[in-house]
Design a protein around this motif. Sequence first.
Motif, PDB file in Angstrom:
ATOM      1  N   SER A  26       0.769  -1.266   0.021  1.00 13.59           N
ATOM      2  CA  SER A  26       0.112   0.021  -0.016  1.00 13.59           C
ATOM      3  C   SER A  26       0.758   1.278   0.051  1.00 13.59           C
ATOM      4  N   TYR A  27       0.181   2.345  -0.469  1.00 12.78           N
ATOM      5  CA  TYR A  27       1.256   3.472  -0.486  1.00 12.78           C
ATOM      6  C   TYR A  27       0.379   4.472   0.080  1.00 12.78           C
ATOM      7  N   VAL A  28       1.250   5.520   0.973  1.00  7.13           N
ATOM      8  CA  VAL A  28       0.756   6.632   1.787  1.00  7.13           C
ATOM      9  C   VAL A  28       1.424   7.785   1.289  1.00  7.13           C
ATOM     10  N   GLU A  29       0.642   8.839   0.765  1.00  2.11           N
ATOM     11  CA  GLU A  29       1.410   9.991   0.459  1.00  2.11           C
ATOM     12  C   GLU A  29       1.505  10.935   1.689  1.00  2.11           C
ATOM     13  N   VAL A  30       2.759  11.463   1.701  1.00  2.00           N
ATOM     14  CA  VAL A  30       3.229  12.665   2.813  1.00  2.00           C
ATOM     15  C   VAL A  30       3.303  13.599   1.991  1.00  2.00           C
ATOM     16  N   ASP A  31       2.768  14.852   2.598  1.00  2.30           N
ATOM     17  CA  ASP A  31       2.975  16.121   2.030  1.00  2.30           C
ATOM     18  C   ASP A  31       4.251  16.579   2.404  1.00  2.30           C
ATOM     19  N   PRO A  32       5.037  17.274   1.492  1.00  2.22           N
ATOM     20  CA  PRO A  32       6.470  17.328   2.051  1.00  2.22           C
ATOM     21  C   PRO A  32       6.539  18.950   2.622  1.00  2.22           C
ATOM     22  N   ASN A  33       5.400  19.715   2.741  1.00  3.20           N
ATOM     23  CA  ASN A  33       5.511  20.942   3.576  1.00  3.20           C
ATOM     24  C   ASN A  33       4.817  20.779   5.031  1.00  3.20           C
ATOM     25  N   THR A  34       3.836  20.061   4.896  1.00  2.00           N
ATOM     26  CA  THR A  34       3.164  19.919   6.204  1.00  2.00           C
ATOM     27  C   THR A  34       3.426  18.581   6.912  1.00  2.00           C
ATOM     28  N   PRO A  48      10.305  10.552  12.840  1.00  2.00           N
ATOM     29  CA  PRO A  48      10.422  11.937  13.547  1.00  2.00           C
ATOM     30  C   PRO A  48      11.260  12.932  12.375  1.00  2.00           C
ATOM     31  N   LEU A  49      12.101  12.434  11.506  1.00  2.00           N
ATOM     32  CA  LEU A  49      12.678  13.326  10.617  1.00  2.00           C
ATOM     33  C   LEU A  49      11.661  13.948   9.632  1.00  2.00           C
ATOM     34  N   GLY A  50      10.718  13.276   9.252  1.00  2.00           N
ATOM     35  CA  GLY A  50       9.575  13.443   8.289  1.00  2.00           C
ATOM     36  C   GLY A  50      10.351  13.379   6.714  1.00  2.00           C
ATOM     37  N   LEU A  51      11.080  12.401   6.850  1.00  2.00           N
ATOM     38  CA  LEU A  51      11.631  12.152   5.559  1.00  2.00           C
ATOM     39  C   LEU A  51      11.202  10.976   4.679  1.00  2.00           C
ATOM     40  N   VAL A  52      11.236  11.156   3.497  1.00  2.00           N
ATOM     41  CA  VAL A  52      10.543   9.553   2.691  1.00  2.00           C
ATOM     42  C   VAL A  52      11.761   9.381   1.786  1.00  2.00           C
ATOM     43  N   PRO A  53      11.806   8.128   1.273  1.00  2.00           N
ATOM     44  CA  PRO A  53      10.759   7.062   1.750  1.00  2.00           C
ATOM     45  C   PRO A  53      10.901   6.496   3.052  1.00  2.00           C
ATOM     46  N   ALA A  54       9.983   5.672   3.521  1.00  2.00           N
ATOM     47  CA  ALA A  54      10.009   4.745   4.704  1.00  2.00           C
ATOM     48  C   ALA A  54       8.905   3.432   4.432  1.00  2.00           C
ATOM     49  N   LEU A  55       9.392   2.418   4.686  1.00  2.00           N
ATOM     50  CA  LEU A  55       8.709   1.353   4.233  1.00  2.00           C
ATOM     51  C   LEU A  55       8.530   0.580   5.573  1.00  2.00           C
TER      52      LEU A  55
END
Length: 223
Positions: A26-34, A48-55
Amino acid sequence: MKLYFSPLACSLSSRIALYEAGAEASYVEVDPNTKRTEAGADYRAIHPLGLVPALEIEGGELVTENAAILQLIAERYPEAELAPRDPLGRARLQQWLSFIGAELHKAVYMPLFEKAAPAEVKAHALSMADARLGWVAARLAGREFLLDRFSVADAYLFTVLNWSQVTPIDLRAWPALPEYHARLLKRPSVARAFAEERARYARELERHAKAAPARAEPAVADR
Protein backbone atom coordinates in the motif's frame (compact mmCIF):
# COMPACT_ATOMS: atom_id res chain seq x y z
CA MET A 1 4.17 -3.61 3.25
CA LYS A 2 3.42 0.07 3.30
CA LEU A 3 5.48 2.70 1.47
CA TYR A 4 5.40 6.29 2.65
CA PHE A 5 6.23 8.57 -0.27
CA SER A 6 5.99 12.10 -1.65
CA PRO A 7 5.28 12.54 -5.37
CA LEU A 8 8.40 12.51 -7.56
CA ALA A 9 10.72 12.52 -4.55
CA CYS A 10 13.44 9.87 -4.28
CA SER A 11 10.73 7.52 -2.98
CA LEU A 12 9.66 7.16 -6.62
CA SER A 13 12.52 4.69 -7.05
CA SER A 14 11.13 2.51 -4.24
CA ARG A 15 7.72 2.49 -5.95
CA ILE A 16 9.38 1.49 -9.23
CA ALA A 17 11.20 -1.36 -7.48
CA LEU A 18 8.00 -2.60 -5.83
CA TYR A 19 6.16 -2.54 -9.15
CA GLU A 20 9.07 -4.26 -10.89
CA ALA A 21 9.00 -7.00 -8.23
CA GLY A 22 5.22 -7.41 -8.42
CA ALA A 23 5.06 -6.83 -4.67
CA GLU A 24 1.83 -6.32 -2.78
CA ALA A 25 2.07 -3.00 -0.99
CA SER A 26 0.00 0.00 0.00
CA TYR A 27 1.15 3.56 -0.60
CA VAL A 28 0.69 6.53 1.74
CA GLU A 29 1.35 10.01 0.39
CA VAL A 30 3.14 12.47 2.66
CA ASP A 31 2.83 16.20 2.04
CA PRO A 32 6.43 17.53 2.02
CA ASN A 33 5.37 20.89 3.47
CA THR A 34 3.01 19.88 6.25
CA LYS A 35 4.53 16.43 6.89
CA ARG A 36 1.02 15.01 7.09
CA THR A 37 -0.43 12.02 5.33
CA GLU A 38 -3.50 12.15 3.10
CA ALA A 39 -5.57 11.07 6.11
CA GLY A 40 -4.18 14.01 8.12
CA ALA A 41 -1.90 12.01 10.40
CA ASP A 42 1.38 13.55 11.53
CA TYR A 43 4.03 11.65 9.59
CA ARG A 44 6.68 12.73 12.11
CA ALA A 45 5.01 10.42 14.61
CA ILE A 46 6.05 7.62 12.24
CA HIS A 47 9.43 8.97 11.15
CA PRO A 48 10.59 11.87 13.36
CA LEU A 49 12.70 13.42 10.57
CA GLY A 50 9.70 13.56 8.26
CA LEU A 51 11.72 12.15 5.37
CA VAL A 52 10.60 9.76 2.67
CA PRO A 53 10.76 7.01 1.72
CA ALA A 54 9.95 4.84 4.68
CA LEU A 55 8.85 1.24 4.29
CA GLU A 56 6.76 -0.43 6.96
CA ILE A 57 7.11 -4.20 6.97
CA GLU A 58 5.76 -7.06 9.05
CA GLY A 59 5.52 -6.46 12.77
CA GLY A 60 5.40 -2.70 12.27
CA GLU A 61 9.15 -2.50 11.61
CA LEU A 62 10.08 0.68 9.76
CA VAL A 63 12.96 0.79 7.29
CA THR A 64 14.23 4.20 6.20
CA GLU A 65 16.87 5.53 3.78
CA ASN A 66 16.29 5.00 0.09
CA ALA A 67 19.32 2.81 -0.64
CA ALA A 68 18.47 0.48 2.25
CA ILE A 69 14.85 0.16 1.15
CA LEU A 70 15.83 -0.56 -2.45
CA GLN A 71 18.20 -3.32 -1.37
CA LEU A 72 15.60 -4.79 0.97
CA ILE A 73 13.06 -4.98 -1.85
CA ALA A 74 15.65 -6.68 -4.06
CA GLU A 75 16.42 -9.19 -1.26
CA ARG A 76 12.76 -9.98 -0.59
CA TYR A 77 11.96 -10.59 -4.26
CA PRO A 78 14.99 -12.40 -5.68
CA GLU A 79 12.96 -13.71 -8.62
CA ALA A 80 12.73 -10.14 -9.96
CA GLU A 81 16.54 -10.06 -10.21
CA LEU A 82 16.76 -6.44 -9.08
CA ALA A 83 20.23 -7.00 -7.61
CA PRO A 84 23.19 -9.18 -8.56
CA ARG A 85 23.76 -12.25 -6.41
CA ASP A 86 27.53 -12.58 -6.66
CA PRO A 87 29.76 -10.62 -4.23
CA LEU A 88 31.38 -8.40 -6.86
CA GLY A 89 28.03 -7.70 -8.49
CA ARG A 90 26.55 -6.68 -5.14
CA ALA A 91 29.54 -4.44 -4.50
CA ARG A 92 28.97 -2.79 -7.89
CA LEU A 93 25.31 -2.25 -7.02
CA GLN A 94 26.23 -0.67 -3.69
CA GLN A 95 28.83 1.44 -5.48
CA TRP A 96 26.14 2.86 -7.76
CA LEU A 97 23.60 3.38 -4.98
CA SER A 98 26.23 5.21 -2.92
CA PHE A 99 27.32 7.35 -5.84
CA ILE A 100 23.78 8.29 -6.88
CA GLY A 101 22.78 9.08 -3.31
CA ALA A 102 25.87 11.03 -2.26
CA GLU A 103 27.33 12.53 -5.41
CA LEU A 104 24.17 13.27 -7.41
CA HIS A 105 21.17 13.38 -5.08
CA LYS A 106 22.81 15.15 -2.14
CA ALA A 107 25.80 16.95 -3.65
CA VAL A 108 24.37 18.23 -6.93
CA TYR A 109 20.58 18.28 -6.92
CA MET A 110 19.66 18.98 -3.29
CA PRO A 111 21.40 22.37 -3.09
CA LEU A 112 19.66 23.43 -6.31
CA PHE A 113 16.29 22.69 -4.67
CA GLU A 114 17.11 24.25 -1.30
CA LYS A 115 15.30 27.58 -1.18
CA ALA A 116 17.51 28.93 1.62
CA ALA A 117 20.79 27.90 0.00
CA PRO A 118 23.04 30.90 -0.83
CA ALA A 119 23.70 31.60 -4.49
CA GLU A 120 27.32 30.53 -4.15
CA VAL A 121 26.24 27.15 -2.73
CA LYS A 122 23.94 26.58 -5.69
CA ALA A 123 26.71 27.65 -8.07
CA HIS A 124 29.12 25.22 -6.45
CA ALA A 125 26.63 22.36 -6.72
CA LEU A 126 26.03 23.17 -10.37
CA SER A 127 29.77 23.27 -11.01
CA MET A 128 30.04 19.66 -9.83
CA ALA A 129 27.39 18.42 -12.24
CA ASP A 130 29.63 18.26 -15.29
CA ALA A 131 32.21 15.86 -13.86
CA ARG A 132 29.70 13.65 -12.06
CA LEU A 133 27.09 13.41 -14.79
CA GLY A 134 29.84 13.08 -17.38
CA TRP A 135 31.23 10.13 -15.43
CA VAL A 136 27.83 8.42 -15.42
CA ALA A 137 27.30 9.12 -19.12
CA ALA A 138 30.66 7.59 -19.99
CA ARG A 139 29.75 4.40 -18.18
CA LEU A 140 26.36 4.20 -19.88
CA ALA A 141 27.83 4.55 -23.36
CA GLY A 142 26.90 1.40 -25.24
CA ARG A 143 25.02 -0.01 -22.23
CA GLU A 144 21.31 -0.38 -21.58
CA PHE A 145 21.58 -0.34 -17.78
CA LEU A 146 24.11 0.55 -15.09
CA LEU A 147 24.79 -3.14 -14.47
CA ASP A 148 24.20 -6.16 -16.71
CA ARG A 149 20.43 -5.91 -16.31
CA PHE A 150 17.84 -3.55 -14.80
CA SER A 151 18.46 -3.12 -11.08
CA VAL A 152 17.32 -0.94 -8.20
CA ALA A 153 20.23 1.37 -9.06
CA ASP A 154 18.53 2.16 -12.37
CA ALA A 155 15.30 2.98 -10.53
CA TYR A 156 17.23 5.45 -8.36
CA LEU A 157 19.19 7.03 -11.21
CA PHE A 158 16.03 7.48 -13.32
CA THR A 159 14.40 9.29 -10.40
CA VAL A 160 17.33 11.63 -9.82
CA LEU A 161 17.84 12.45 -13.51
CA ASN A 162 14.17 13.33 -13.70
CA TRP A 163 14.80 16.28 -11.37
CA SER A 164 16.86 17.93 -14.11
CA GLN A 165 13.56 19.15 -15.56
CA VAL A 166 13.17 21.66 -12.73
CA THR A 167 16.83 22.67 -12.28
CA PRO A 168 19.36 24.48 -14.50
CA ILE A 169 20.88 21.09 -15.42
CA ASP A 170 20.42 20.27 -19.10
CA LEU A 171 20.99 16.57 -19.68
CA ARG A 172 21.43 17.16 -23.42
CA ALA A 173 25.03 18.06 -22.62
CA TRP A 174 25.53 14.31 -22.08
CA PRO A 175 23.45 12.56 -24.79
CA ALA A 176 23.74 9.14 -23.16
CA LEU A 177 21.73 10.40 -20.16
CA PRO A 178 18.51 11.61 -21.85
CA GLU A 179 18.66 8.50 -24.04
CA TYR A 180 18.91 6.34 -20.93
CA HIS A 181 16.10 8.24 -19.20
CA ALA A 182 13.81 7.90 -22.23
CA ARG A 183 14.66 4.22 -22.56
CA LEU A 184 13.77 3.48 -18.95
CA LEU A 185 10.54 5.45 -19.23
CA LYS A 186 9.34 2.82 -21.72
CA ARG A 187 9.71 0.11 -19.08
CA PRO A 188 6.21 -0.75 -17.72
CA SER A 189 7.11 -0.43 -14.03
CA VAL A 190 8.80 2.93 -14.57
CA ALA A 191 6.08 4.31 -16.83
CA ARG A 192 3.35 3.32 -14.38
CA ALA A 193 5.08 4.72 -11.31
CA PHE A 194 6.08 7.95 -13.04
CA ALA A 195 2.60 8.60 -14.49
CA GLU A 196 0.92 8.02 -11.14
CA GLU A 197 3.29 10.24 -9.19
CA ARG A 198 3.33 12.98 -11.83
CA ALA A 199 -0.45 13.25 -11.50
CA ARG A 200 -0.16 13.36 -7.72
CA TYR A 201 2.58 15.99 -7.95
CA ALA A 202 0.31 18.21 -10.05
CA ARG A 203 -2.38 17.95 -7.38
CA GLU A 204 0.23 18.70 -4.71
CA LEU A 205 1.17 21.92 -6.50
CA GLU A 206 -2.48 22.94 -6.73
CA ARG A 207 -2.97 22.25 -3.04
CA HIS A 208 0.06 24.31 -2.04
CA ALA A 209 -0.92 27.15 -4.37
CA LYS A 210 -4.32 27.41 -2.72
CA ALA A 211 -2.77 27.33 0.74
CA ALA A 212 -0.15 30.00 -0.07
CA PRO A 213 -0.47 31.57 -3.54
CA ALA A 214 2.86 33.38 -3.28
CA ARG A 215 4.83 30.30 -2.30
CA ALA A 216 7.39 29.02 -4.77
CA GLU A 217 6.98 25.59 -6.32
CA PRO A 218 8.01 22.87 -3.82
CA ALA A 219 11.17 20.98 -4.60
CA VAL A 220 10.61 17.37 -5.55
CA ALA A 221 13.89 16.31 -3.97
CA ASP A 222 13.47 18.22 -0.73
CA ARG A 223 11.63 15.48 1.15
